[in-house]
Design an enzyme around this catalytic site. Structure first.
Site, PDB file in Angstrom:
ATOM      1  N   LYS A  78       0.843  -1.206   0.000  1.00  0.00           N
ATOM      2  CA  LYS A  78       0.000   0.000   0.000  1.00  0.00           C
ATOM      3  C   LYS A  78       0.880   1.259   0.000  1.00  0.00           C
ATOM      4  CE  LYS A  78      -3.350  -2.887   0.087  1.00  0.00           C
ATOM      5  NZ  LYS A  78      -4.300  -3.382   1.062  1.00  0.00           N
TER       6      LYS A  78
HETATM    7  C1  LIG Z   1      -5.238  -4.417   1.585  1.00  0.00           C
HETATM    8  C2  LIG Z   1      -6.705  -4.360   1.541  1.00  0.00           C
HETATM    9  C3  LIG Z   1      -7.500  -4.822   2.612  1.00  0.00           C
HETATM   10  C4  LIG Z   1      -6.959  -5.542   3.795  1.00  0.00           C
HETATM   11  O1  LIG Z   1      -5.918  -4.930   4.450  1.00  0.00           O
HETATM   12  P1  LIG Z   1      -4.936  -5.797   5.362  1.00  0.00           P
HETATM   13  O2  LIG Z   1      -4.128  -4.740   6.031  1.00  0.00           O
HETATM   14  O3  LIG Z   1      -4.124  -6.649   4.441  1.00  0.00           O
HETATM   15  O4  LIG Z   1      -5.753  -6.583   6.302  1.00  0.00           O
HETATM   16  C5  LIG Z   1      -8.874  -4.666   2.518  1.00  0.00           C
HETATM   17  N1  LIG Z   1      -9.445  -4.117   1.431  1.00  0.00           N
HETATM   18  C6  LIG Z   1      -8.706  -3.686   0.388  1.00  0.00           C
HETATM   19  C7  LIG Z   1      -9.415  -3.077  -0.775  1.00  0.00           C
HETATM   20  C8  LIG Z   1      -7.330  -3.815   0.406  1.00  0.00           C
HETATM   21  O5  LIG Z   1      -6.623  -3.411  -0.649  1.00  0.00           O
END
Ligand SMILES: *Cc1c(COP(=O)(O)O)cnc(C)c1O
Length: 391
Positions: free
Chosen positions: A198
């Site tokens: 991210k």
């Molecule tokens: C990354 C992501 C999540 C989950 O996040 P985590 O930190 O991996 O639990 C949920 N929704 C979307 C759209 C994501 O890209």
């Protein structure tokens, strides 16, 4: 014969950790509190300011952020939550964590986003059940039509919860009002993740933003076992009206998050520049390869460089493209397999045709995009793609 030497593979995404990030973590390790200390609130305050929301509540990951949002809204078993089918599993799963049922919305086949039209169709499938929340996902980093979706949701007695991990740094203009993704102007809450791919990374980490002080308070209570300390109570006293979770983000990771957040504008500018370079380099590959469609109100900081490929016209399967790109040092990923087709949901809700989600899934491929990429990498990726597609 020795195995062939392959070039190093560019991943589809990765973190950018620099010396000052490492120093921030080292400092945090020497502090009095490794968790529940002052770095948590410092990260929350800075994050709320960065996205333009009144409150931000840090938690262990983006999935926990979604679960906490469901708990803060007090979503009950048997109630309904609408999620788009093109998203990560967690967007739908958070509804199941609280016993709610998921109605999957279709998406626009060219942007991958939930739209007022696909939401209206999903609303018709709610039936006589009570709808509590609609969870638009800002796929890739482009924001959905939040005013349109929130008006429809409100008409059905529900609120929006934006699943916004892809959109940190994105700005948008609805009408002539400039907004930031995560400012929660059209929603009850927005959720973020700091997974390494991210826009900012803490390894694992998440955040919920809101402008509602009582929701922020409930998020904090449920993040830490459901414990509350009534004013004036004995110093050791706590009460639990409802069992919560341990979804805290430790000070060590909040310190890293704060350090990463200071770089957000630099990371955003780099992602925007790389996306622009991709757009120019990919143009000659049209119409076999096209960029995902951009909604007019969105000025995204892209998390994912999703392209849509007409594999049939190119006479090659996606698997062949993925494997041959990998041989040429280009990593890719598919975002996402439609969630409604996962065996768990297919068994629970039966067969469901969502043609937009299917059309998106059939064509999408995410190319490498992260701030640490070199300018030449974009050309290298596009040249590899052109060669693999035989253009
Ligand atoms: C990354 C992501 C999540 C989950 O996040 P985590 O930190 O991996 O639990 C949920 N929704 C979307 C759209 C994501 O890209």
């Amino acid at each position: 014969m020795p195995p062939p030497v392959l070039p190093p593979v560019l991943p589809y995404g990765r973190q950018t950790i620099e010396d000052d990030d490492i120093a921030a973590v080292a400092e945090a390790l020497k502090a009095d509190f490794l968790t529940t200390g002052p770095a948590v609130e410092a990260f929350e305050v800075a994050f709320a300011e960065a996205v333009g929301a009144r409150h931000a509540v840090a938690c262990s990951n983006g999935t926990a952020a979604l679960h906490l949002a469901m708990l803060a809204l007090d979503v009950q078993p048997g109630e309904v939550v609408i999620a788009p089918s093109i998203t990560f599993l967690a967007t739908a799963n958070c509804a199941r964590y609280v016993g709610a049922e998921v109605v999957f919305a279709d998406v626009d086949p060219d942007s991958g986003l939930m739209t007022p039209e696909t939401l209206a169709d999903a609303l018709r499938r709610v039936g006589g059940r009570r709808l509590r929340a609609v969870l638009p996902v800002h796929l890739r980093g482009d924001v959905a039509d939040l005013p349109g979706l929130s008006a429809l949701a409100a008409g059905a007695g529900a609120v929006l919860v934006e699943d916004a991990p892809h959109a940190l740094g994105t700005t948008m203009t609805y009408g002539n009002v400039a907004e930031r993704a995560g400012d929660a102007r059209h929603s009850a809450m927005a959720t973020f993740s700091f997974h390494p791919v991210k826009t900012i990374a803490t390894g694992e980490g998440g955040m919920v933003t809101t402008n509602d002080a009582s929701l922020a308070e409930r998020l904090k209570v449920m993040r830490s076992h459901g414990m509350v300390r009534p004013p004036g109570a004995d110093p050791w006293w706590y009460e639990m009206a409802e069992p919560g979770f341990n979804y805290r983000l430790p000070d060590i990771l909040c310190a890293l998050g704060l350090s990463q957040l200071r770089k957000l504008s630099r990371f955003a500018a780099r992602r925007r520049a790389l996306a622009k370079a991709y757009e120019a380099a990919l143009a000659p590959l049209a119409p076999v390869v096209r960029m995902a469609a951009r909604p007019p109100w969105s000025d995204p900081v892209l998390h994912l460089m999703c392209v849509l490929i007409d594999f049939e016209a190119a006479g090659i399967t996606r698997r062949q493209v993925v494997e041959r790109l990998r041989e040429r040092g280009v990593g890719t990923q598919v975002h996402y397999i439609p969630v409604h087709r996962q065996s768990y949901y297919a068994q629970r809700y039966g067969r469901l045709d969502l043609p937009g989600a299917q059309a998106w899934y059939d064509r999408c491929l995410s190319l490498p995009l992260y701030p640490g990429m070199a300018d030449e990498d974009v050309g290298r990726v596009v040249e590899a793609l052109r060669a693999v597609l035989g253009g």
